[in-house]
Design an enzyme around this catalytic site. Sequence first.
Site: not given
Ligand code: SPV
Ligand code: MG
Length: 535
Positions: A42-44, A54, A81, A83, A110, A116, A118-119, A155, A186
């Site tokens: 996971s990027g986050l 993130d 991930d 990004d 994505e 980017k 975080n979503s 994504r 997502h």
């Molecule tokens: C991550 O885990 O970094 C993701 C998923 O991209 S989210 O945080 O839901 O965007």
């Molecule tokens: Mg991410």
Amino acid sequence: MTKPQQFRQLLRSGRTEFLMEAHNGLSAKIAQEAGFKGIWASGLSIAAALGVRDNNEASWTQVLEVVEFMADATDIPILLDGDTGYGNFNNLRRLVRKLEQRGVAAVCIEDKLFPKTNSFIDSERQPLADMTEFAGKIKAAKDGQLDANFAVVARLEGFIAGWDLTEMLRRAHAYHAAGADALLIHSRKSTPDQVLAFASAWGARCPLVIVPTMYYSTPVEVFEAAGINLVIWANHSLRASIAAMQQACREVHRERSVRNLEDRVAPVQEVFRLQNAQELAEAEDRYLPRNGAAPKAVVLAASRGSELGEFTRQQPKAMVSVGGQPLLHKLAAQLRKEGVRDLVVVRGFAKDAVNAPGARFVDNDEHEATGELYSLSRAAVELEGPLVVSYGDILFRRFILAMLLATDDDLAIVVDAAWRERNSLNGFEDYVRATRPHTLQYCEDKVFLSAMDRQLPPETVHGEWIGLLKASAAGTQRLKLALQELATRPDFARLTMADLFTHLLARGEPIRVLYTSGHWLDVDSLEDLSRAQAF
Ligand code: SPV
Ligand code: MG
């Protein structure tokens, strides 16, 4: 199967499969051990574990380094991930090459803009990538990969940014046509309707991946019924560790002690196990030179110890459990910690019940009718180079062995000056008289053994031998010679280690005495055993 093959199989298994988030080598290994068949890097979580946001604050090569540690620590495929791909098509295709080189099975990109966010932060303010440009990126990644099984997951962030199903489907077709191996849909809603609507409209054109962080209460059966191929638990190891660390840190700070925490945290041994420390110990045995400075240990563990009753009905006392581990295993671990790589155990009673990691075994099948010297003579071919001889029923603090091994004398033993304070004297103690008693003042003169006997008059006793002897390579030759000479005596079978020392003294061999005051124990009785549990 290679990792990319494994990942492809997860996408195409016909069942709903699951990826667990990890953010470093340790969490990746823990996810694998829990039974997951794949990992979401996971990027986050990687950013958070590095202490940054993130927002592409960690560079792509920094992320690459983390994911390499994760791949090294595990055998299951990792979906990184990626990004937005850290730039345009050119940056992404270079990333793909690097991921392939480092054992990463797949990348997810994505359709947003670099850098980017975080979503789940200001989602509607986040512009989407131009659809055609993003499709070109996917094509460049697919054209650039060397392993045909490496997967690129596209994504779609349209729902997150406030777009509708029509726009999502338009983009999905474009990304699919560009070669995406799967689509990640997502959503930030607390219900799964957006992803379910998409799945129903999209059908089985290509595998679908979802991240139910916000609609977490949806039963997985709903995803199974909708034909979702891959579900990502995207950040839960990170969040579990944050909660655990916050609680532990606050408590330790408040209590100014780790005493109460000890039982609730992973034991240090568990850390070593997760790091596979055992493999290194074995490799050291194979690859490091044996007959340099590293001593060999011979442990005398043939006797039953019938004073321990039930505990030694089917195993010798060296195998009795102390604090959840056989005594001999603890002793072996202590020897290893001080650099002993070759461990030879002389076993006798219930020999099949005797084991210790990495040890070799020599048998004294006459153990019932023979004593310690007979056991030692069974290991005569092993008496080469620097040596430690230890009784198999003792435990001692680490410094005792370290102090013994640090001496440069050819023969040295450890003697307990506080022998009178031991509350379990049973007549089998190896009493020692030395050239002078133990003193608390620093004294440059070395102390040497004058006599060792179970029958020394108490007023002449300076201490008790704890059952540990060290010999240099030359000292080992002297031990061997003394043993050969004693072997001609008719009562050899009954002789003890004290007889060996007496013989060495008669030959004029100096035997250095190192004093301790307690900090060790032996296990001769049930009372000793209960004390040992607390040692
Ligand atoms: C991550 O885990 O970094 C993701 C998923 O991209 S989210 O945080 O839901 O965007
Ligand atoms: Mg991410």
